[in-house]
Design a protein around this motif. Structure first.
Motif, PDB file in Angstrom:
ATOM      1  N   SER A  31     -10.578 -20.556 -14.796  1.00  0.00           N
ATOM      2  CA  SER A  31     -11.076 -19.360 -14.110  1.00  0.00           C
ATOM      3  C   SER A  31     -10.547 -19.208 -12.684  1.00  0.00           C
ATOM      4  CB  SER A  31     -12.603 -19.356 -14.095  1.00  0.00           C
ATOM      5  OG  SER A  31     -13.085 -20.439 -13.334  1.00  0.00           O
ATOM      6  N   LYS A  51     -10.230 -16.499 -19.264  1.00  0.00           N
ATOM      7  CA  LYS A  51     -11.359 -16.493 -18.336  1.00  0.00           C
ATOM      8  C   LYS A  51     -10.935 -16.477 -16.879  1.00  0.00           C
ATOM      9  CE  LYS A  51     -14.618 -18.614 -21.505  1.00  0.00           C
ATOM     10  NZ  LYS A  51     -15.578 -19.701 -21.712  1.00  0.00           N
ATOM     11  N   THR A  53     -10.254 -15.411 -13.337  1.00  0.00           N
ATOM     12  CA  THR A  53     -10.747 -14.290 -12.545  1.00  0.00           C
ATOM     13  C   THR A  53     -10.094 -14.218 -11.169  1.00  0.00           C
ATOM     14  OG1 THR A  53     -12.603 -15.612 -11.753  1.00  0.00           O
ATOM     15  CG2 THR A  53     -12.996 -14.214 -13.676  1.00  0.00           C
ATOM     16  N   THR A  54      -9.627 -15.342 -10.653  1.00  0.00           N
ATOM     17  CA  THR A  54      -9.067 -15.360  -9.302  1.00  0.00           C
ATOM     18  C   THR A  54      -7.836 -16.257  -9.248  1.00  0.00           C
ATOM     19  OG1 THR A  54     -11.302 -15.140  -8.414  1.00  0.00           O
ATOM     20  CG2 THR A  54      -9.583 -15.780  -6.864  1.00  0.00           C
ATOM     21  N   SER A  76      -8.027 -10.871 -17.027  1.00  0.00           N
ATOM     22  CA  SER A  76      -8.639  -9.854 -16.162  1.00  0.00           C
ATOM     23  C   SER A  76      -8.683 -10.395 -14.737  1.00  0.00           C
ATOM     24  CB  SER A  76     -10.042  -9.514 -16.655  1.00  0.00           C
ATOM     25  OG  SER A  76     -10.840 -10.681 -16.656  1.00  0.00           O
ATOM     26  N   VAL A  77      -7.580 -10.901 -14.285  1.00  0.00           N
ATOM     27  CA  VAL A  77      -7.490 -11.637 -13.031  1.00  0.00           C
ATOM     28  C   VAL A  77      -7.428 -10.722 -11.810  1.00  0.00           C
ATOM     29  CG1 VAL A  77      -4.970 -11.803 -13.047  1.00  0.00           C
ATOM     30  CG2 VAL A  77      -6.301 -13.565 -11.910  1.00  0.00           C
ATOM     31  N   LYS A  78      -8.006 -11.193 -10.708  1.00  0.00           N
ATOM     32  CA  LYS A  78      -7.796 -10.602  -9.388  1.00  0.00           C
ATOM     33  C   LYS A  78      -6.712 -11.439  -8.740  1.00  0.00           C
ATOM     34  CE  LYS A  78     -12.562  -9.211  -8.838  1.00  0.00           C
ATOM     35  NZ  LYS A  78     -13.815  -9.432  -8.120  1.00  0.00           N
TER      36      LYS A  78
END
Length: 86
Positions: A31, A51, A53-54, A76-78
């Motif tokens: 993540s 998973k 995210t960052t 769905s990464v930032k």
């Protein structure tokens, strides 16, 4: 690399300068990624890291292959990258 490390939750590699093709791919539990000195990445680096995210990519980055939909394919990464790369 870390490809297919299914239980890996985070990566913090302060001295990593290069990540090869699919080097962190298929780490389904990953993540968080911190690569502050990464200067180049191959294609599909984070493919199927579902998973994530960052991702922090450092100011040294100058080469990112196939960033248009493939480096973080199926995520769905930032993404945090230096303005000089964008």
């Amino acid at each position: 690399g870390f490809e297919t490390c299914y239980s890996l939750l985070s990566i913090d590699l302060p001295n990593c300068e290069y990540v090869g093709d699919a080097g962190i791919g298929r780490c389904y539990s990953l993540s968080y990624v911190n690569l502050p000195k990464c200067a180049a990445m191959g294609s599909d680096v984070f493919v199927n890291c579902l998973k994530i995210t960052t991702a922090y990519i450092g100011t040294s980055i100058s080469t990112v292959c196939e960033i248009e939909g493939y480096i973080f394919n199926a995520t769905s990464v930032k993404i945090f990258v230096p303005i000089s790369v964008v």
